[in-house]
Design a protein around this motif. Structure first.
Motif, PDB file in Angstrom:
ATOM      1  N   GLY A  13       0.768  -1.099  -0.049  1.00  0.00           N
ATOM      2  CA  GLY A  13       0.140   0.140  -0.229  1.00  0.00           C
ATOM      3  C   GLY A  13       0.794   1.098  -0.026  1.00  0.00           C
ATOM      4  N   ALA A  15       1.588   3.224  -2.233  1.00  0.00           N
ATOM      5  CA  ALA A  15       1.088   4.395  -3.145  1.00  0.00           C
ATOM      6  C   ALA A  15       0.181   5.191  -2.704  1.00  0.00           C
ATOM      7  CB  ALA A  15       1.047   3.804  -4.829  1.00  0.00           C
ATOM      8  N   PHE A  17      -2.143   7.001   0.827  1.00  0.00           N
ATOM      9  CA  PHE A  17      -1.584   8.361   1.730  1.00  0.00           C
ATOM     10  C   PHE A  17      -0.883   7.997   2.776  1.00  0.00           C
ATOM     11  CE2 PHE A  17      -3.831  10.220   5.532  1.00  0.00           C
ATOM     12  CZ  PHE A  17      -3.212  11.474   5.244  1.00  0.00           C
ATOM     13  N   LYS A  39      -1.324  -2.574  -5.790  1.00  0.00           N
ATOM     14  CA  LYS A  39      -2.067  -2.905  -6.599  1.00  0.00           C
ATOM     15  C   LYS A  39      -2.283  -1.506  -7.686  1.00  0.00           C
ATOM     16  CE  LYS A  39      -6.663  -5.120  -7.226  1.00  0.00           C
ATOM     17  NZ  LYS A  39      -7.715  -5.582  -6.668  1.00  0.00           N
ATOM     18  N   GLY A  44      -4.298   4.494  -5.032  1.00  0.00           N
ATOM     19  CA  GLY A  44      -2.743   4.854  -5.170  1.00  0.00           C
ATOM     20  C   GLY A  44      -2.523   5.687  -6.107  1.00  0.00           C
ATOM     21  N   ASP A  64      -1.128  -7.225  -6.382  1.00  0.00           N
ATOM     22  CA  ASP A  64      -2.107  -7.556  -5.477  1.00  0.00           C
ATOM     23  C   ASP A  64      -1.864  -8.388  -4.488  1.00  0.00           C
ATOM     24  OD1 ASP A  64      -4.531  -8.252  -4.284  1.00  0.00           O
ATOM     25  OD2 ASP A  64      -5.560  -8.178  -6.298  1.00  0.00           O
ATOM     26  N   ILE A  65      -2.067  -8.030  -3.209  1.00  0.00           N
ATOM     27  CA  ILE A  65      -1.632  -8.950  -2.105  1.00  0.00           C
ATOM     28  C   ILE A  65      -2.403 -10.198  -1.917  1.00  0.00           C
ATOM     29  CG2 ILE A  65      -0.644  -6.903  -0.935  1.00  0.00           C
ATOM     30  CD1 ILE A  65      -3.219  -7.011   0.901  1.00  0.00           C
ATOM     31  N   ALA A  87      -1.467  -2.003   2.893  1.00  0.00           N
ATOM     32  CA  ALA A  87      -2.367  -2.102   1.738  1.00  0.00           C
ATOM     33  C   ALA A  87      -3.866  -2.552   2.119  1.00  0.00           C
ATOM     34  CB  ALA A  87      -1.863  -3.079   0.570  1.00  0.00           C
ATOM     35  N   ALA A  88      -4.861  -1.937   1.813  1.00  0.00           N
ATOM     36  CA  ALA A  88      -6.269  -2.234   2.246  1.00  0.00           C
ATOM     37  C   ALA A  88      -7.227  -1.158   1.437  1.00  0.00           C
ATOM     38  CB  ALA A  88      -6.227  -1.800   3.662  1.00  0.00           C
ATOM     39  N   ARG A 104     -12.029  -8.925   0.690  1.00  0.00           N
ATOM     40  CA  ARG A 104     -11.045  -9.833  -0.020  1.00  0.00           C
ATOM     41  C   ARG A 104      -9.745  -8.962   0.080  1.00  0.00           C
ATOM     42  NH1 ARG A 104      -8.367  -8.560  -4.621  1.00  0.00           N
ATOM     43  NH2 ARG A 104      -7.767 -10.428  -5.997  1.00  0.00           N
ATOM     44  N   ALA A 105      -9.611  -7.644  -0.067  1.00  0.00           N
ATOM     45  CA  ALA A 105      -8.127  -6.790  -0.029  1.00  0.00           C
ATOM     46  C   ALA A 105      -7.854  -6.953   1.613  1.00  0.00           C
ATOM     47  CB  ALA A 105      -8.599  -5.521  -0.292  1.00  0.00           C
ATOM     48  N   THR A 152      -6.389   0.257  12.529  1.00  0.00           N
ATOM     49  CA  THR A 152      -7.081   1.558  12.974  1.00  0.00           C
ATOM     50  C   THR A 152      -7.769   1.315  14.309  1.00  0.00           C
ATOM     51  OG1 THR A 152      -9.147   2.645  12.386  1.00  0.00           O
ATOM     52  CG2 THR A 152      -9.032   0.233  11.690  1.00  0.00           C
ATOM     53  N   SER A 205      -5.524   6.507  15.195  1.00  0.00           N
ATOM     54  CA  SER A 205      -6.375   7.437  14.955  1.00  0.00           C
ATOM     55  C   SER A 205      -6.536   7.884  13.615  1.00  0.00           C
ATOM     56  CB  SER A 205      -6.484   8.429  16.026  1.00  0.00           C
ATOM     57  OG  SER A 205      -5.291   9.428  15.841  1.00  0.00           O
ATOM     58  N   LYS A 216     -12.122  11.441   1.581  1.00  0.00           N
ATOM     59  CA  LYS A 216     -11.928  11.459   3.139  1.00  0.00           C
ATOM     60  C   LYS A 216     -12.161  12.851   3.411  1.00  0.00           C
ATOM     61  CE  LYS A 216     -10.581   7.172   3.368  1.00  0.00           C
ATOM     62  NZ  LYS A 216      -9.268   6.773   3.045  1.00  0.00           N
TER      63      LYS A 216
HETATM   64  N1  LIG Z   1      -6.232   7.123   6.563  1.00  0.00           N
HETATM   65  C1  LIG Z   1      -6.464   6.960   8.055  1.00  0.00           C
HETATM   66  O1  LIG Z   1      -6.731   7.909   8.659  1.00  0.00           O
HETATM   67  C2  LIG Z   1      -6.054   5.451   8.731  1.00  0.00           C
HETATM   68  C3  LIG Z   1      -6.387   5.513  10.103  1.00  0.00           C
HETATM   69  C4  LIG Z   1      -5.630   4.357  10.658  1.00  0.00           C
HETATM   70  C5  LIG Z   1      -5.266   3.369  10.314  1.00  0.00           C
HETATM   71  N2  LIG Z   1      -5.276   3.389   8.643  1.00  0.00           N
HETATM   72  C6  LIG Z   1      -4.989   2.110   7.733  1.00  0.00           C
HETATM   73  O2  LIG Z   1      -3.615   2.443   7.297  1.00  0.00           O
HETATM   74  C7  LIG Z   1      -3.358   1.774   5.955  1.00  0.00           C
HETATM   75  C8  LIG Z   1      -3.242   2.820   4.695  1.00  0.00           C
HETATM   76  O3  LIG Z   1      -4.386   3.835   4.820  1.00  0.00           O
HETATM   77  P1  LIG Z   1      -4.451   5.023   3.722  1.00  0.00           P
HETATM   78  O4  LIG Z   1      -5.534   5.975   4.171  1.00  0.00           O
HETATM   79  O5  LIG Z   1      -3.045   5.400   3.461  1.00  0.00           O
HETATM   80  O6  LIG Z   1      -5.224   4.115   2.602  1.00  0.00           O
HETATM   81  P2  LIG Z   1      -5.303   4.455   0.911  1.00  0.00           P
HETATM   82  O7  LIG Z   1      -6.625   4.090   0.621  1.00  0.00           O
HETATM   83  O8  LIG Z   1      -4.854   5.958   0.804  1.00  0.00           O
HETATM   84  O9  LIG Z   1      -4.406   3.648   0.342  1.00  0.00           O
HETATM   85  C9  LIG Z   1      -4.206   2.053   0.247  1.00  0.00           C
HETATM   86  C10 LIG Z   1      -3.205   1.638  -0.848  1.00  0.00           C
HETATM   87  O10 LIG Z   1      -3.473   0.273  -0.603  1.00  0.00           O
HETATM   88  C11 LIG Z   1      -3.490  -0.157  -1.997  1.00  0.00           C
HETATM   89  N3  LIG Z   1      -4.167  -1.349  -2.230  1.00  0.00           N
HETATM   90  C12 LIG Z   1      -5.588  -1.575  -2.028  1.00  0.00           C
HETATM   91  N4  LIG Z   1      -5.831  -2.834  -2.361  1.00  0.00           N
HETATM   92  C13 LIG Z   1      -4.660  -3.503  -2.470  1.00  0.00           C
HETATM   93  C14 LIG Z   1      -4.508  -4.902  -2.879  1.00  0.00           C
HETATM   94  N5  LIG Z   1      -5.578  -5.760  -3.077  1.00  0.00           N
HETATM   95  N6  LIG Z   1      -3.213  -5.347  -3.191  1.00  0.00           N
HETATM   96  C15 LIG Z   1      -2.202  -4.059  -3.062  1.00  0.00           C
HETATM   97  N7  LIG Z   1      -2.418  -2.906  -3.098  1.00  0.00           N
HETATM   98  C16 LIG Z   1      -3.618  -2.583  -2.584  1.00  0.00           C
HETATM   99  C17 LIG Z   1      -3.905   1.027  -2.776  1.00  0.00           C
HETATM  100  O11 LIG Z   1      -3.855   1.200  -4.306  1.00  0.00           O
HETATM  101  C18 LIG Z   1      -3.435   2.364  -2.206  1.00  0.00           C
HETATM  102  O12 LIG Z   1      -2.387   2.530  -2.694  1.00  0.00           O
HETATM  103  C19 LIG Z   1      -4.702   1.016   5.911  1.00  0.00           C
HETATM  104  O13 LIG Z   1      -4.541  -0.416   6.469  1.00  0.00           O
HETATM  105  C20 LIG Z   1      -5.853   1.478   6.891  1.00  0.00           C
HETATM  106  O14 LIG Z   1      -6.644   0.697   7.297  1.00  0.00           O
HETATM  107  C21 LIG Z   1      -5.678   4.432   7.934  1.00  0.00           C
END
Ligand SMILES: NC(=O)c1ccc[n+]([C@@H]2O[C@H](COP(=O)([O-])OP(=O)(O)OC[C@H]3O[C@@H](n4cnc5c(N)ncnc54)[C@H](O)[C@@H]3O)[C@@H](O)[C@H]2O)c1
Length: 359
Positions: A13, A15, A17, A39, A44, A64-65, A87-88, A104-105, A152, A205, A216
């Protein structure tokens, strides 16, 4: 201090945030070597990795993971000491419409990675620390390998007016997103208790900062304002979140990786509780100063209250004292300074950054 962090790291993940902020931090501020696995879903964004793209300590694998063969090969070829698993699928609203993609993811994807990681870890040399290799990176051993799962605070459910989530708070996820993250957390811990895999779990958080996908709240509020579009706010806007600057989060992730005790969980929170309404009002006050509207009215007039999200948790607040007390983490950004810098970043970069995003 960060410069001494010289591990070979897979960042899934990377690429996204938070993942991209972690990769920029690792390549810029430490001696780590990083392989991003992503992915490239709609969330991303390769622009977020442009800063590090020329570094010999950075490489990228689009995969893909859930692809077991690709994950096995990535572990075998890259030989990581650490995996930061981010990645999620991450957007709660999307999880309500399409829960299957989240299962799935987030669940199957995490299980797939655990399977690859366990096979790789079992084949590593013994448990004693090994001398550094010629490139000064200690080779991976069963002793120094870490599987770090990024999760989270939403797994803990919702708080009333008082209290905080601690690492001992029972899980009570309410949305398909948080339930899928909770399932993944349990799988990661099960791989530790059952097979001995050295894992770490962090529950953070809400994050804010540059390169967040504009579904978001914070980037949506800023970009809608620049487009003169209404900003939908759920219910009465009184839901409380604990906001953390993404750069403080990624420093905590690195610190947990360096110093955290395998098998342990660390909560990461900014002690910055704000209602959603306070957050958007703050953003619009800043925008009113930085980019006043031609007709002199406040951007706050764009706030539109809409029916609440089903199962909307009322309040999240994290107690990060295990992380601050045991590992010495301290966030650097106050919410006021961090949100101002974030608004300025979107003002400076929105035109370039948005051109690469799906509309
Ligand atoms: N954003 C928040 O405030 C927050 C807070 C707590 C925890 N988190 C956790 O932190 C992690 C990152 O969050 P984020 O906000 O950067 O998410 P995001 O949605 O910005 O980025 C997720 C990345 O995962 C990649 N991805 C998704 N499915 C995939 C797969 N099957 N295989 C490979 N890559 C895949 C996407 O392409 C993307 O680049 C997540 O696990 C999320 O649960 C986020």
């Amino acid at each position: 201090m960060a410069g001494t962090f010289n591990r070979r790291c897979i960042v899934t993940g990377g690429a996204g945030f938070i993942g991209s902020a972690l990769v920029r931090h690792l390549v810029r501020d430490t001696e780590a070597t990083v392989l991003v696995i992503d992915k490239l879903t709609y969330a991303g964004n390769m622009d977020s990795l442009e800063e590090v793209s020329g570094s010999p300590r950075y490489s990228f694998l689009q995969a893909d993971i859930c692809d077991q063969v690709a994950m096995d090969r990535a572990f075998a070829d890259f030989k990581p000491q650490t995996i930061f698993h981010l990645a999620a699928e991450t957007h709660v609203d999307r999880s309500i419409d399409r829960p299957g993609e989240f299962i799935r993811a987030n669940v199957v994807g995490t299980a797939t990675l655990l399977h690859s990681a366990l096979a790789y870890w079992r084949a590593l040399p013994g448990n004693a620390p090994q001398p550094p290799a010629a490139d000064h990176q200690p080779p991976a051993t069963r002793f120094n390998f870490r599987f770090q799962h990024i999760s989270t605070d939403e797994v803990y459910g919702s708080l009333g007016e008082d209290g905080f989530f601690t690492e001992k708070t029972p899980y009570a996820p309410h949305s398909p997103y948080s339930a899928s993250k909770a399932a993944a957390d349990h799988l990661v811990r099960a791989w530790h208790y059952t097979y001995g895999l050295p894992i770490l779990v962090t529950n953070s958080s809400n994050n804010y900062g540059p390169y967040q996908f504009p579904e978001k709240l914070i980037p949506l509020a800023i970009l809608n304002a620049l487009d003169g579009k209404e900003l939908p706010v759920y219910g009465t806007g009184m839901n409380v979140r604990d906001w953390l600057h993404v750069d403080d989060h990624v420093e905590a992730l690195r610190l947990v990786n360096e110093k955290g005790v395998p098998g342990e969980t660390y909560n990461i929170g900014g002690r910055n509780e704000r209602t959603n309404l306070e957050v958007v009002q703050t953003i619009y006050r800043i925008l009113d100063k930085l980019r006043p509207r031609p007709d002199g009215t406040s951007y706050a007039s764009l706030i539109t209250f809409v029916s609440d999200r089903p199962g909307h948790d009322m309040r999240y607040a994290v107690d990060p004292s295990k992380l601050t007390g045991e590992l010495g983490w301290k966030p650097k950004h106050s919410f006021e300074a961090g949100i101002r810098a974030t608004v300025q970043w979107y003002l400076d970069n929105a035109w370039r950054w948005r051109s690469g995003l799906p509309r």
